[in-house]
Design an enzyme around this catalytic site. Structure first.
Site, PDB file in Angstrom:
ATOM      1  N   ARG A 102       9.245 -17.989 -33.394  1.00  0.00           N
ATOM      2  CA  ARG A 102       9.707 -18.153 -32.003  1.00  0.00           C
ATOM      3  C   ARG A 102       9.536 -19.636 -31.660  1.00  0.00           C
ATOM      4  NH1 ARG A 102      10.151 -14.442 -27.614  1.00  0.00           N
ATOM      5  NH2 ARG A 102       9.687 -15.302 -25.546  1.00  0.00           N
ATOM      6  N   HIS A 129      18.735 -15.086 -29.280  1.00  0.00           N
ATOM      7  CA  HIS A 129      17.606 -14.153 -29.188  1.00  0.00           C
ATOM      8  C   HIS A 129      18.081 -12.803 -29.747  1.00  0.00           C
ATOM      9  CE1 HIS A 129      13.885 -12.499 -28.173  1.00  0.00           C
ATOM     10  NE2 HIS A 129      13.872 -12.638 -26.865  1.00  0.00           N
ATOM     11  N   GLN A 132      16.094  -9.359 -29.215  1.00  0.00           N
ATOM     12  CA  GLN A 132      16.238  -8.791 -27.876  1.00  0.00           C
ATOM     13  C   GLN A 132      17.504  -7.965 -27.783  1.00  0.00           C
ATOM     14  OE1 GLN A 132      14.331  -8.935 -24.851  1.00  0.00           O
ATOM     15  NE2 GLN A 132      15.874  -7.392 -24.360  1.00  0.00           N
ATOM     16  N   ASP A 223      19.018 -12.577 -16.678  1.00  0.00           N
ATOM     17  CA  ASP A 223      17.836 -13.255 -17.210  1.00  0.00           C
ATOM     18  C   ASP A 223      17.425 -14.303 -16.186  1.00  0.00           C
ATOM     19  OD1 ASP A 223      15.830 -14.162 -18.881  1.00  0.00           O
ATOM     20  OD2 ASP A 223      17.159 -15.083 -20.361  1.00  0.00           O
ATOM     21  N   CYS A 263      15.940  -8.898 -19.724  1.00  0.00           N
ATOM     22  CA  CYS A 263      15.102  -9.093 -20.910  1.00  0.00           C
ATOM     23  C   CYS A 263      13.645  -9.410 -20.562  1.00  0.00           C
ATOM     24  CB  CYS A 263      15.695 -10.181 -21.803  1.00  0.00           C
ATOM     25  SG  CYS A 263      15.989 -11.741 -20.960  1.00  0.00           S
ATOM     26  N   ARG A 291      12.209  -2.747 -27.620  1.00  0.00           N
ATOM     27  CA  ARG A 291      11.898  -3.871 -28.501  1.00  0.00           C
ATOM     28  C   ARG A 291      11.049  -3.381 -29.680  1.00  0.00           C
ATOM     29  NH1 ARG A 291      11.954  -9.078 -26.659  1.00  0.00           N
ATOM     30  NH2 ARG A 291      11.703  -9.526 -28.883  1.00  0.00           N
TER      31      ARG A 291
END
Length: 306
Positions: A102, A129, A132, A223, A263, A291
């Site tokens: 990450r 991402h 996700q 988001d 998210c 997730r």
């Protein structure tokens, strides 16, 4: 299933449509308890950005399968002292079975993947991402029983999540729309790639009009308006993004059975109102749970365990 073993997952397009559907079906079976997977491998987490859901879901997924997790805190490793990524990758390749990264630059995960033989997973970069979006697609599939011809509308900053949604939705046969202010739209190359994947089968639309994008959509998604690393821009972005809030009015132009996704973390009363986030059409907490299941399926496939 053997086609996944040993591969990297750096971008949504690293998997074909059929492979994404295989992964989602495995994730659904793992969630239901119909299928279990066991492993004794070791996952490394190399995170340069703060994380709650990604860190915990990857860790719990690995522990539940019987594996181990090493949290490679960059402040406690030679990474923080400037060791080249290629050198770190070569060493971790000798210790670990799989590595999730990450970080900021997409080039960093690409470098690790090229230098290491173990699977490398993009757990978030500024460009994409993808993990996700696997969970997002699983959530949509759970809700509607299918992905084909479902319309997902993303409202807000054309960021890494928007990029992976564009590509992921196009891959699985969903219509995807993105509404962003001028100057904050998704990268043109990503949009063009999504349009090429969709072809004439489904719609890929990028617009500045959130009402147009949301009309009759089955999924509204948002988001934060300023992602990690952009906090200094948050105050200046606020007035530009205010018309891009998911609220009761915007939800009202969507399909009657529309669901809302985010998210997380959410800035309540900014990109989404409290009423919508906690309302009956929100599937945000299911999405967060997914997730775990999507990433467990991803790990099992890349490690070739059953």
């Amino acid at each position: 299933m053997n086609s996944f073993r040993g591969r990297d997952f750096l971008r949504m397009t690293d998997f074909s449509r059929e492979e994404v559907l295989v992964l989602l079906n495995l994730a659904a079976e793992l969630k239901s308890g119909k299928t279990t997977v066991r492993c004794e491998q070791v996952l490394g987490l190399l995170f340069k950005k703060a994380s709650t859901r990604t860190r915990v879901s990857f860790s719990v997924a690995m522990y539940q399968m019987g594996g181990q997790v090493i949290d490679l805190n960059t402040n406690l490793t030679q990474v923080s002292r400037g060791e080249p990524a290629v050198d770190t990758a070569r060493v971790l390749d000798r210790y670990l079975d799989v590595l999730a990264i990450r970080t900021y630059e997409q080039q960093e995960v690409d470098t690790f993947a090229s230098a290491a033989n173990i699977p490398v997973i993009n757990a978030l970069t500024d460009l994409e991402h993808p993990c996700q979006v696997l969970a997002d697609l699983l959530t949509v599939q759970e809700e509607f029983g299918t992905l084909e011809d479902v319309t997902l509308t993303y409202i807000g900053d054309g960021n890494n999540v928007a990029h992976s949604l564009l590509l992921g939705c196009a891959l699985v046969g969903m219509n995807v729309r993105v509404a962003s202010p001028e100057g904050y739209r998704p990268e043109p190359d990503i949009v063009a790639q999504a349009q090429a994947i969709a072809g004439d089968r489904t719609q890929v639309l990028v617009t500045h009009d959130p009402t147009l994008a949301a009309k009759d959509s089955q999924v509204l998604y948002t988001d934060v308006w300023a992602s990690m690393g952009q906090e200094s821009e948050a105050e200046n972005r606020m007035p530009l993004f205010q018309p891009y809030q998911i609220n009761d009015q915007l939800l009202g132009v969507a399909d009657d059975k529309a669901i809302v996704l985010h998210c997380l973390p959410a800035h309540r009363e900014e990109e989404i109102t409290e009423a919508v986030l906690e309302g009956s059409q929100s599937r945000i907490w299911d999405e967060a749970e997914n997730r775990l299941h999507a990433q467990k399926a991803l790990l099992a496939l890349l490690l070739g365990v059953s």
